[in-house]
Design a protein around this motif. Structure first.
Motif, PDB file in Angstrom:
ATOM      1  N   LYS A  13      -6.327   1.743   4.949  1.00 24.39           N
ATOM      2  CA  LYS A  13      -6.002   0.336   4.696  1.00 24.39           C
ATOM      3  C   LYS A  13      -7.265  -0.433   4.306  1.00 24.39           C
ATOM      4  CE  LYS A  13      -4.598  -4.013   6.752  1.00 24.39           C
ATOM      5  NZ  LYS A  13      -4.458  -4.801   8.000  1.00 24.39           N
TER       6      LYS A  13
ATOM      7  N   GLU B 170     -11.411  -5.819   8.579  1.00 24.96           N
ATOM      8  CA  GLU B 170     -11.012  -4.417   8.655  1.00 24.96           C
ATOM      9  C   GLU B 170     -12.224  -3.487   8.705  1.00 24.96           C
ATOM     10  OE1 GLU B 170      -7.604  -6.697   7.781  1.00 24.96           O
ATOM     11  OE2 GLU B 170      -9.560  -6.720   6.812  1.00 24.96           O
TER      12      GLU B 170
ATOM     13  N   MET C  60       0.848  -1.189   0.000  1.00 25.36           N
ATOM     14  CA  MET C  60       0.000   0.000   0.000  1.00 25.36           C
ATOM     15  C   MET C  60       0.883   1.239   0.000  1.00 25.36           C
ATOM     16  SD  MET C  60      -2.783   1.207   2.857  1.00 25.36           S
ATOM     17  CE  MET C  60      -3.483   2.849   2.795  1.00 25.36           C
TER      18      MET C  60
END
Length: 410
Positions: A327, A343, A1
């Motif tokens: 994220k 997440e 990322m």
């Protein structure tokens, strides 16, 4: 990322920040005054339509409508990824009553548009999705019920019964966001078509119910900590008293309502968390301005150790939350909503809880002003606290996340 925003995101951030400074923030007091002077509390302040027109002119429209929802025909949005949209949604969170509506990025319409794009028929898209994308109508999502624990969607009691070439909807819902908006034209209603199905997650379906269908009764506005969300069309108690709709108003398939609800709520949860970070940033800004401007016991509040501690802790918390939200957005883009399930639940647990604490300290620092209408903090607090319940309470997400974590060891 990659932690840096790409060129497209940076360009849109610059334009959106300018739009907020030049148009949205100056309109906050104007909108409040227009609403107080209106004949009905649900009348849309004229300045809101002006903001929408300006946002469209500047190309800041339907930014939430990501690449995965691209449709044939005209361009409907910016075609962004979730990761690109996240910092833009954060900016709109600094003025949650006006900015999302101005950009046609306000709930519940965003989730309803995504639902129709993913599961709607061509005719359903033409009748309802197209005008929603154009911002000419509003919508509502009718799921929560007062008589059952709606955090468990399998408890829903509203009936959707097939009768020839129609479905008949009977039930009582509440906290149906947007139902009182004068431009609300369509409800997406979740109910049970087969309450006896062995799989309790195949008992539910969704149907489209026009707002003006006979039998639709909007009973009252539900308040949230004493507030009525006038800008987004309130939160209503709605009764569906034998409402008949054509069979082609079914969304997806019979028994698919639970799965559709889960698909709809995932993006909605991350959008709320994105905006919550913007709300926290607004609270930190107000806290800092107050701390340097006010004197108590012979010195500025900014020199008080406890105030410095609040501000430092708030900055650390927001930076942590932002990374987790980014994220999550990146994972939704790369591995899909299912792959980002843990997440999504993590940010839904952590973000509202943490932001409530930050806003609460900002209220404390403002004293009596913090709970007044002269600052946005009380309304921000009520909105953030509500999000510990909306789209599933903390405890439901904690239960699910813990089961997944424990499953690795069984």
């Amino acid at each position: 990322m990659d932690f840096a925003f790409d060129a497209r995101t940076e360009e849109l951030r610059g334009r959106l920040l300018a739009f907020m400074d030049e148009h949205v923030h100056p309109a906050e007091a104007v909108a409040a005054g227009q609403r107080e002077a209106a004949a009905s509390p649900w009348d849309v302040p004229p300045v809101v339509e002006e903001l929408k027109a300006e946002a469209r002119r500047q190309g800041l429209w339907n930014l939430f409508f990501t690449n995965e929802h691209s449709l044939p025909g005209p361009v409907h949005g910016a075609g962004l990824t979730n990761l690109q949209y996240a910092p833009l949604a954060e900016i709109t969170g600094r003025s949650p009553q006006l900015a999302p509506t101005a950009l046609n990025c306000a709930a519940p319409d965003t989730g309803n548009m995504e639902l129709l794009a993913q599961f709607g028929t061509e005719e359903q898209r033409r009748l309802w999705l197209e005008p929603l994308l154009a911002g000419t109508i509003r919508s509502a999502f009718a799921m929560t019920e007062p008589d059952v624990a709606s955090s468990d969607a399998t408890n829903i009691e509203t009936r959707i019964e097939r009768d020839g070439d129609a479905y008949v909807v009977t039930g009582r819902k509440w906290y149906i966001s947007g139902a009182l908006h004068p431009d609300c034209r369509i409800f997406i209603v979740m109910g049970k078509t087969d309450p006896g199905a062995a799989d309790i997650r195949r008992q539910q379906s969704m149907v489209l119910v026009p707002r003006d269908a006979p039998g639709v009764q909007v009973r009252r506005a539900m308040r949230v900590y004493g507030y009525e969300d006038h800008y987004h069309g309130g939160h209503a108690e709605v009764v569906f008293d034998g409402v008949r709709v054509p069979a082609d108003h079914l969304v997806g398939e019979e028994g698919g309502g639970f799965a559709i609800a889960q698909a709809r709520l995932g993006p909605g949860r991350i959008h709320h968390c994105m905006r919550l970070i913007g709300m926290a940033e607004r609270a930190i800004e107000l806290m800092c301005r107050r701390a340097v401007a006010r004197t108590a016991f012979g010195e500025p509040l900014a020199r008080q150790g406890v105030v410095q501690e609040w501000i430092a802790d708030a900055r650390v918390a927001v930076e942590q939350l932002r990374l987790l939200v980014l994220k999550t957005a990146w994972m939704m883009d790369t591995v899909g909503n299912r792959g980002a399930h843990t997440e999504i639940q993590a940010i839904k647990i952590a973000t509202p809880r943490t932001v409530v604490g930050i806003i609460d300290r900002a209220v404390q620092l403002h004293g009596a002003g913090g709970v007044s209408q002269d600052f946005p903090l009380a309304e921000l607090w009520a909105a953030a606290r509500t999000l510990r319940l909306a789209d599933g309470p903390d405890e439901v997400h904690q239960r699910s996340l813990a089961r997944r974590e424990l499953g690795r060891y069984r």
